[in-house]
Motif scaffolding. Structure first.
Motif, PDB file in Angstrom:
ATOM      1  N   SER A 128      29.999   1.989   2.537  1.00 52.40           N
ATOM      2  CA  SER A 128      28.806   2.770   2.204  1.00 52.40           C
ATOM      3  C   SER A 128      28.070   3.202   3.463  1.00 52.40           C
ATOM      4  O   SER A 128      27.629   4.356   3.579  1.00 52.40           O
ATOM      5  CB  SER A 128      27.878   1.944   1.307  1.00 52.40           C
ATOM      6  OG  SER A 128      28.509   1.598   0.098  1.00 52.40           O
ATOM      7  N   GLU A 129      27.920   2.291   4.417  1.00 52.06           N
ATOM      8  CA  GLU A 129      27.213   2.635   5.653  1.00 52.06           C
ATOM      9  C   GLU A 129      27.990   3.661   6.466  1.00 52.06           C
ATOM     10  O   GLU A 129      27.392   4.562   7.081  1.00 52.06           O
ATOM     11  CB  GLU A 129      26.973   1.366   6.469  1.00 52.06           C
ATOM     12  CG  GLU A 129      26.000   0.392   5.805  1.00 52.06           C
ATOM     13  CD  GLU A 129      25.871  -0.915   6.568  1.00 52.06           C
ATOM     14  OE1 GLU A 129      26.657  -1.112   7.528  1.00 52.06           O
ATOM     15  OE2 GLU A 129      25.001  -1.741   6.205  1.00 52.06           O
ATOM     16  N   ALA A 132      27.555   7.051   4.907  1.00 49.78           N
ATOM     17  CA  ALA A 132      26.211   7.583   5.141  1.00 49.78           C
ATOM     18  C   ALA A 132      26.092   8.220   6.520  1.00 49.78           C
ATOM     19  O   ALA A 132      25.237   9.093   6.727  1.00 49.78           O
ATOM     20  CB  ALA A 132      25.181   6.464   4.992  1.00 49.78           C
ATOM     21  N   ARG A 136      29.727  14.135   3.936  1.00 53.51           N
ATOM     22  CA  ARG A 136      30.660  13.849   2.839  1.00 53.51           C
ATOM     23  C   ARG A 136      31.674  14.973   2.662  1.00 53.51           C
ATOM     24  O   ARG A 136      32.807  14.727   2.216  1.00 53.51           O
ATOM     25  CB  ARG A 136      29.886  13.631   1.548  1.00 53.51           C
ATOM     26  CG  ARG A 136      29.043  12.369   1.533  1.00 53.51           C
ATOM     27  CD  ARG A 136      28.238  12.257   0.262  1.00 53.51           C
ATOM     28  NE  ARG A 136      29.086  12.162  -0.918  1.00 53.51           N
ATOM     29  CZ  ARG A 136      29.586  11.028  -1.402  1.00 53.51           C
ATOM     30  NH1 ARG A 136      29.320   9.880  -0.786  1.00 53.51           N
ATOM     31  NH2 ARG A 136      30.339  11.016  -2.471  1.00 53.51           N
TER      32      ARG A 136
END
Length: 680
Positions: A128-129, A132, A136
């Motif tokens: 997830s990090e 981020a 994307r």
């Protein structure tokens, strides 16, 4: 460079639609009436409507952007088993080079370290990090290199591209682990508790072994060995040996071929507490302090009190029939011969020998102390008389002898210099502001520790250990003045509580003790002593390494040292003759609860994005391009989805037809239609 047509209507769309409908009606009407120019009139209307839509030609100069592939390497503790670390490092390097060699593709390598404390493998948190930090629209794939044992699946992000798992373990791996279930944090002394133990074999375990040896040790003592079945819950009854923290270690010897022995042991720390404190209060005669003693003891619901008061001594003859003095005979024989060991504490309050308790009874009380019992003597003037309790078999355990002098003068009790280091008297609340007492029995200490004193430094409270038991002598019968609030009163309840706990051998009231408190991987080592100096403490780690730490004095009689444990397990502490054990970390570290590599936990998430789960022992897979929505993995290969992302450098717009050209074209069509119809 790319181009496309854009529309920027000059009027609302509904007005253009209404105009189009009007043009259509006019064209149909003209055709119905047989006008030869209806087609030209319709074209003129379309030109005007198109001009109202204001079309333009847009051109963009674009620079293509490379695709990004996230390569996530699991470097947690379970990944350091067997050859997993080397396999992961070698495969990650080769795979990174292959991906980087592809045109228009970049690699972002992400490492997953051990979580803080016992958080385990935070694989999805790392993904997830990493997502981020990247656009994307450029992420073409996520490749995980792990054993599949993660502890944050609930943090699975919304993936923009296929995700794959390359398993680092082998199909032939197997491991044996020890599981301790339902271990309570507290247990009552002398009551049996039941722990559930289970030995499990996971993976490709060898056949034939149905039992395994189990070693159990308490507080680092010599372990006892039992043979228990594998794969079956075994209920083990346990009785705690002492109050305070009991560290129980369960361990299974390492078996040949298993992955690790880190999950072959478990630490269980249980605090032993007393259910009820059984107290026998023997009052020699009624006096002002009798009710105070009784009220203090009865106010605590955890105290079972038996109060024995001598109201009518044998030498008092007043002619009252014995049958009218009491309904039943007091069971002195049962209390002092047969059931004396059932009491945790015996208090003699202003008791003197009057023939009611024969010497054999008092001799039995002395033996009770030597065998581990506790006695508190609250002395009054009777202690200085010829009938003193000291002039009985109890003299062998009482730590101070009376001088036959009674000091009747007001004084303020004080804590001695030694008492400031003793846990019974140290840090009593409001020291120096206590109310005065009016009487003290002069005694001469023969042994033990004087922790409180009266006028002219006369011993007031003397504590002593007698073989396995303990005894305390309070050389005054005026402690009740504190309870009544005389001149502000004093901490009688706190003093009595500490006395009782010290005589019950509670660890926090031991004057010579070595303890430790754990917070995560840091331990705070505490040393309490009556000495003015202590040496260094030696810490033995689970792996056998010895570390020597100096101790600093933080209060009179209290020393401490801080130590960060490098690993999870049982630590042994030694300072002089004092020894202690403490367990750092959980009973079973999460990283080693399950060590066999498996993709079962990630299979639903990977299947949802058409990814694949492959084993590295079968070879490093090749990387292919696949279209979005198509299967992205197969035998020996994994796929990434090209994103075709770009960066716009410049944008140019121009109208398809200038206004004058629109006016000229529309006029020509209308004029042509008029001329055609006029010629007809």
């Amino acid at each position: 460079m790319t181009g496309n047509i854009l529309f920027d209507p000059m009027v609302p769309l509904w007005l253009i639609a209404a105009g189009g409908a009007a043009v259509l009606v006019a064209v149909i009407l003209a055709a119905w009436r047989g006008l030869s120019g209806w087609a030209l009139r319709g074209l003129a209307g379309l030109v005007i409507l198109a001009a109202l839509a204001q079309p333009s030609w847009q051109q963009e100069d674009r620079a293509p952007l490379s695709d990004i592939v996230l390569l996530v390497e699991d470097r947690t503790a379970s990944q350091r088993l067997a050859e997993r670390a080397a396999t992961t490092a070698e495969a990650a390097e080769a795979l990174a080079q292959e991906i980087a060699s592809r045109p228009g593709t970049e690699v972002r390598r992400v490492t997953v370290p051990d979580g803080e404390g016992d958080e385990g493998t935070l694989l999805m948190t790392a993904v997830s990090e990493a997502l981020a930090r990247e656009p994307r629209a450029r992420v073409a794939g996520v490749i995980l290199m792990s054993d599949g044992r993660l502890h944050d699946l609930e943090r699975l992000p919304d993936l923009p591209a296929p995700m794959h798992l390359l398993l680092t373990g082998k199909e032939t791996d197997w491991d044996r682990r020890l599981v301790v279930r339902n271990a309570p944090a507290f247990a009552i002394l002398d009551e049996e508790i039941e722990l559930t133990i289970r030995i499990e074999d996971e993976g490709a375990a060898p056949e034939g072994a149905r039992t395994a040896p189990l070693d159990i040790s308490v507080d680092g003592a010599e372990p006892e060995r039992f043979e228990i079945d594998i794969g079956r819950d075994v209920r083990l009854p346990v009785t705690l040996p002492h109050a305070g923290r009991n560290v129980i270690r369960f361990s299974v010897p390492e078996a040949e071929g298993e992955l690790t022995d880190r999950n072959n042991s478990a630490l269980v720390q249980i605090n032993g507490v007393r259910d009820r404190l059984r107290v026998l209060l023997v009052s020699g005669e009624p006096h002002a302090g009798t009710r105070t003693w009784r009220n203090l003891l009865k106010s605590d619901s955890s105290v079972d009190l038996v109060h024995f008061t001598i109201l009518r001594p044998p030498d008092k003859q007043d002619g009252v029939p014995v049958s009218e003095l009491s309904l039943i005979a007091f069971p002195t024989r049962e209390l002092f011969l047969e059931k004396v060991d059932d009491f945790d504490l015996i208090i003699f309050d202003r008791y003197k020998r009057r023939g009611i308790l024969p010497s054999i009874y008092l001799d039995n009380v002395a033996e009770y102390v030597r065998g581990g019992g506790a006695v508190l003597v609250a002395a009054g003037p009777d202690f200085a008389s010829a009938d003193s309790l000291y002039r009985s078999p109890l003299s062998t355990v009482i730590p101070a002898a009376p001088t036959a002098r009674v000091v009747d003068a007001p004084y303020r009790p004080e804590v001695t210099e030694l008492g400031q280091r003793h846990p019974v008297a140290a840090d009593l609340p409001d020291a120096g502001d206590w109310g005065r007492w009016m009487r003290q029995i002069e005694v001469t200490p023969e042994r033990g520790h004087v922790v409180m004193q009266g006028p002219d430094e006369r011993p007031l409270l003397v504590l002593d250990r007698v073989e396995e038991g303990r005894i305390a002598l309070l050389a005054s019968d005026h402690a009740w003045l504190w309870n009544r609030g005389y001149e502000g009163g004093g901490p009688q309840l706190e003093l009595l509580r500490r006395l009782a706990h010290w005589m019950m051998k509670e660890p926090e009231l031991e004057e010579e003790s070595l303890t430790a408190e754990a917070t995560g991987q840091r331990m705070r080592i505490l040393r309490r002593t009556l000495s003015e100096e202590v040496g260094a403490v030696t810490v033995t780690t689970p792996s056998g390494e010895e570390v020597t730490l100096p101790m600093q004095e933080i209060a009179p009689g209290r020393y401490e040292a801080l130590y960060d444990g490098p690993e999870i397990g049982l630590y042994r502490l030694e300072q002089g003759e004092q020894e202690a054990v403490i367990g750092l970390g959980p009973a079973a570290p999460r990283e080693f609860v399950q060590t066999i590599a498996s993709g079962a936990a990630l299979e639903p998430a990977i299947g949802a994005v058409r990814g694949g789960i492959l084993r590295l022992e079968e070879g490093l897979p090749t990387v292919r391009n696949v279209r979005e929505g198509r299967p992205a993995a197969g035998r020996g290969w994994i796929g990434i989805t090209p994103r075709e992302a770009y960066r716009t450098l410049s944008v140019r717009q121009a109208p398809l037809l200038p206004a004058w050209a629109v006016l000229l074209l529309a006029s020509a069509l209308i004029l042509g239609a008029w001329l055609r119809e006029g010629r007809r």
